[in-house]
Scaffold this motif. Structure first.
Motif, PDB file in Angstrom:
ATOM      1  N   GLU A 157      -8.873 -18.028  81.607  1.00 57.17           N
ATOM      2  CA  GLU A 157      -8.567 -18.698  80.346  1.00 57.17           C
ATOM      3  C   GLU A 157      -8.064 -20.125  80.582  1.00 57.17           C
ATOM      4  O   GLU A 157      -7.058 -20.329  81.258  1.00 57.17           O
ATOM      5  N   LYS A 158      -8.745 -21.069  79.977  1.00 57.31           N
ATOM      6  CA  LYS A 158      -8.372 -22.474  80.143  1.00 57.31           C
ATOM      7  C   LYS A 158      -6.959 -22.750  79.628  1.00 57.31           C
ATOM      8  O   LYS A 158      -6.182 -23.450  80.267  1.00 57.31           O
ATOM      9  N   GLU A 159      -6.626 -22.190  78.476  1.00 60.90           N
ATOM     10  CA  GLU A 159      -5.290 -22.407  77.903  1.00 60.90           C
ATOM     11  C   GLU A 159      -4.194 -21.866  78.825  1.00 60.90           C
ATOM     12  O   GLU A 159      -3.144 -22.487  78.981  1.00 60.90           O
ATOM     13  N   ALA A 160      -4.425 -20.711  79.426  1.00 58.90           N
ATOM     14  CA  ALA A 160      -3.451 -20.140  80.362  1.00 58.90           C
ATOM     15  C   ALA A 160      -3.293 -21.059  81.567  1.00 58.90           C
ATOM     16  O   ALA A 160      -2.180 -21.296  82.040  1.00 58.90           O
ATOM     17  N   ALA A 161      -4.390 -21.593  82.054  1.00 56.79           N
ATOM     18  CA  ALA A 161      -4.341 -22.493  83.207  1.00 56.79           C
ATOM     19  C   ALA A 161      -3.539 -23.750  82.877  1.00 56.79           C
ATOM     20  O   ALA A 161      -2.695 -24.186  83.668  1.00 56.79           O
ATOM     21  N   LEU A 162      -3.797 -24.314  81.717  1.00 56.49           N
ATOM     22  CA  LEU A 162      -3.083 -25.530  81.318  1.00 56.49           C
ATOM     23  C   LEU A 162      -1.586 -25.276  81.156  1.00 56.49           C
ATOM     24  O   LEU A 162      -0.753 -26.049  81.631  1.00 56.49           O
ATOM     25  N   THR A 163      -1.255 -24.178  80.499  1.00 55.76           N
ATOM     26  CA  THR A 163       0.150 -23.852  80.259  1.00 55.76           C
ATOM     27  C   THR A 163       0.886 -23.553  81.558  1.00 55.76           C
ATOM     28  O   THR A 163       1.961 -24.095  81.817  1.00 55.76           O
ATOM     29  N   GLN A 164       0.294 -22.686  82.368  1.00 62.33           N
ATOM     30  CA  GLN A 164       0.974 -22.263  83.601  1.00 62.33           C
ATOM     31  C   GLN A 164       1.057 -23.381  84.636  1.00 62.33           C
ATOM     32  O   GLN A 164       1.993 -23.423  85.421  1.00 62.33           O
ATOM     33  N   SER A 165       0.090 -24.286  84.647  1.00 65.10           N
ATOM     34  CA  SER A 165       0.143 -25.376  85.617  1.00 65.10           C
ATOM     35  C   SER A 165       1.322 -26.304  85.357  1.00 65.10           C
ATOM     36  O   SER A 165       1.815 -26.969  86.264  1.00 65.10           O
ATOM     37  N   VAL A 166       1.781 -26.334  84.106  1.00 68.48           N
ATOM     38  CA  VAL A 166       2.947 -27.152  83.748  1.00 68.48           C
ATOM     39  C   VAL A 166       4.244 -26.381  84.024  1.00 68.48           C
ATOM     40  O   VAL A 166       5.219 -26.946  84.519  1.00 68.48           O
ATOM     41  N   LEU A 167       4.247 -25.097  83.716  1.00 67.89           N
ATOM     42  CA  LEU A 167       5.467 -24.293  83.828  1.00 67.89           C
ATOM     43  C   LEU A 167       5.791 -23.855  85.255  1.00 67.89           C
ATOM     44  O   LEU A 167       6.960 -23.739  85.615  1.00 67.89           O
ATOM     45  N   TYR A 195       6.958 -21.155  93.658  1.00 68.20           N
ATOM     46  CA  TYR A 195       7.293 -19.918  92.964  1.00 68.20           C
ATOM     47  C   TYR A 195       6.496 -18.725  93.481  1.00 68.20           C
ATOM     48  O   TYR A 195       6.865 -17.586  93.233  1.00 68.20           O
ATOM     49  N   PHE A 196       5.394 -18.998  94.176  1.00 68.15           N
ATOM     50  CA  PHE A 196       4.546 -17.927  94.691  1.00 68.15           C
ATOM     51  C   PHE A 196       5.009 -17.517  96.083  1.00 68.15           C
ATOM     52  O   PHE A 196       5.389 -18.356  96.898  1.00 68.15           O
ATOM     53  N   TYR A 197       4.954 -16.213  96.344  1.00 71.65           N
ATOM     54  CA  TYR A 197       5.415 -15.673  97.622  1.00 71.65           C
ATOM     55  C   TYR A 197       4.317 -15.735  98.687  1.00 71.65           C
ATOM     56  O   TYR A 197       4.548 -16.194  99.789  1.00 71.65           O
ATOM     57  N   LYS A 198       3.123 -15.276  98.337  1.00 67.94           N
ATOM     58  CA  LYS A 198       2.023 -15.235  99.308  1.00 67.94           C
ATOM     59  C   LYS A 198       1.416 -16.622  99.483  1.00 67.94           C
ATOM     60  O   LYS A 198       1.184 -17.339  98.513  1.00 67.94           O
ATOM     61  N   ASP A 199       1.144 -16.977 100.743  1.00 65.29           N
ATOM     62  CA  ASP A 199       0.539 -18.280 101.025  1.00 65.29           C
ATOM     63  C   ASP A 199      -0.823 -18.427 100.353  1.00 65.29           C
ATOM     64  O   ASP A 199      -1.160 -19.501  99.855  1.00 65.29           O
ATOM     65  N   SER A 200      -1.608 -17.356 100.344  1.00 59.64           N
ATOM     66  CA  SER A 200      -2.929 -17.430  99.713  1.00 59.64           C
ATOM     67  C   SER A 200      -2.798 -17.702  98.218  1.00 59.64           C
ATOM     68  O   SER A 200      -3.593 -18.451  97.648  1.00 59.64           O
ATOM     69  N   HIS A 201      -1.787 -17.142  97.582  1.00 57.01           N
ATOM     70  CA  HIS A 201      -1.564 -17.387  96.157  1.00 57.01           C
ATOM     71  C   HIS A 201      -1.130 -18.834  95.929  1.00 57.01           C
ATOM     72  O   HIS A 201      -1.515 -19.451  94.929  1.00 57.01           O
ATOM     73  N   LYS A 202      -0.340 -19.372  96.847  1.00 56.68           N
ATOM     74  CA  LYS A 202       0.068 -20.776  96.748  1.00 56.68           C
ATOM     75  C   LYS A 202      -1.155 -21.690  96.797  1.00 56.68           C
ATOM     76  O   LYS A 202      -1.267 -22.635  96.025  1.00 56.68           O
ATOM     77  N   ILE A 231      -6.249 -24.578  91.606  1.00 53.76           N
ATOM     78  CA  ILE A 231      -6.436 -24.572  90.144  1.00 53.76           C
ATOM     79  C   ILE A 231      -5.759 -25.796  89.536  1.00 53.76           C
ATOM     80  O   ILE A 231      -6.324 -26.479  88.682  1.00 53.76           O
ATOM     81  N   LYS A 232      -4.557 -26.089  89.997  1.00 51.85           N
ATOM     82  CA  LYS A 232      -3.808 -27.245  89.475  1.00 51.85           C
ATOM     83  C   LYS A 232      -4.563 -28.547  89.766  1.00 51.85           C
ATOM     84  O   LYS A 232      -4.654 -29.424  88.897  1.00 51.85           O
ATOM     85  N   ASN A 233      -5.141 -28.665  90.958  1.00 55.55           N
ATOM     86  CA  ASN A 233      -5.921 -29.859  91.306  1.00 55.55           C
ATOM     87  C   ASN A 233      -7.136 -30.008  90.398  1.00 55.55           C
ATOM     88  O   ASN A 233      -7.470 -31.110  89.983  1.00 55.55           O
ATOM     89  N   LEU A 234      -7.807 -28.889  90.110  1.00 56.50           N
ATOM     90  CA  LEU A 234      -8.963 -28.932  89.214  1.00 56.50           C
ATOM     91  C   LEU A 234      -8.569 -29.366  87.805  1.00 56.50           C
ATOM     92  O   LEU A 234      -9.297 -30.132  87.161  1.00 56.50           O
ATOM     93  N   ILE A 235      -7.446 -28.892  87.339  1.00 54.10           N
ATOM     94  CA  ILE A 235      -6.972 -29.261  86.001  1.00 54.10           C
ATOM     95  C   ILE A 235      -6.675 -30.750  85.931  1.00 54.10           C
ATOM     96  O   ILE A 235      -6.989 -31.418  84.949  1.00 54.10           O
ATOM     97  N   GLU A 236      -6.072 -31.284  86.988  1.00 51.85           N
ATOM     98  CA  GLU A 236      -5.716 -32.694  87.011  1.00 51.85           C
ATOM     99  C   GLU A 236      -6.924 -33.611  87.053  1.00 51.85           C
ATOM    100  O   GLU A 236      -6.856 -34.757  86.621  1.00 51.85           O
ATOM    101  N   LYS A 237      -8.053 -33.082  87.556  1.00 51.29           N
ATOM    102  CA  LYS A 237      -9.290 -33.890  87.591  1.00 51.29           C
ATOM    103  C   LYS A 237      -9.915 -33.840  86.237  1.00 51.29           C
ATOM    104  O   LYS A 237     -10.557 -34.547  85.673  1.00 51.29           O
TER     105      LYS A 237
END
Length: 73
Positions: free
Chosen positions: A39-49, A54-61, A67-73
């Motif tokens: 969901e694009k809206e979820a990506a936009l919201t969560q990338s700000v919040l 905050y992520f524990y696993k390196d792969s999740h980081k 995802i954040k880099n893609l949103i910023e482009k």
């Protein structure tokens, strides 16, 4: 003589201020990342919040940062 094998055990970082281990919720991390990918809206919201730290696993980081880099482009 045989060489002894050493096994590295990954342990959570302990917050010395409180002497407690921070909460770890791998399934929650996966749910957040999944929602961000679907969901694009979820990506936009969560990338700000959220922050990468905050992520524990390196792969999740790495996934979150990608995802954040893609949103910023």
């Amino acid at each position: 003589m045989s060489k002894k094998e050493t096994v590295k055990i990954s342990r959570p970082v302990i917050n010395l201020d409180y002497g407690k281990i921070p909460p770890i919720a791998i399934d929650l991390e996966e749910a957040v990342l999944g929602a961000m990918m679907l969901e694009k809206e979820a990506a936009l919201t969560q990338s700000v919040l959220l922050k990468v730290e905050y992520f524990y696993k390196d792969s999740h980081k790495k996934i979150f940062q990608a995802i954040k880099n893609l949103i910023e482009k």
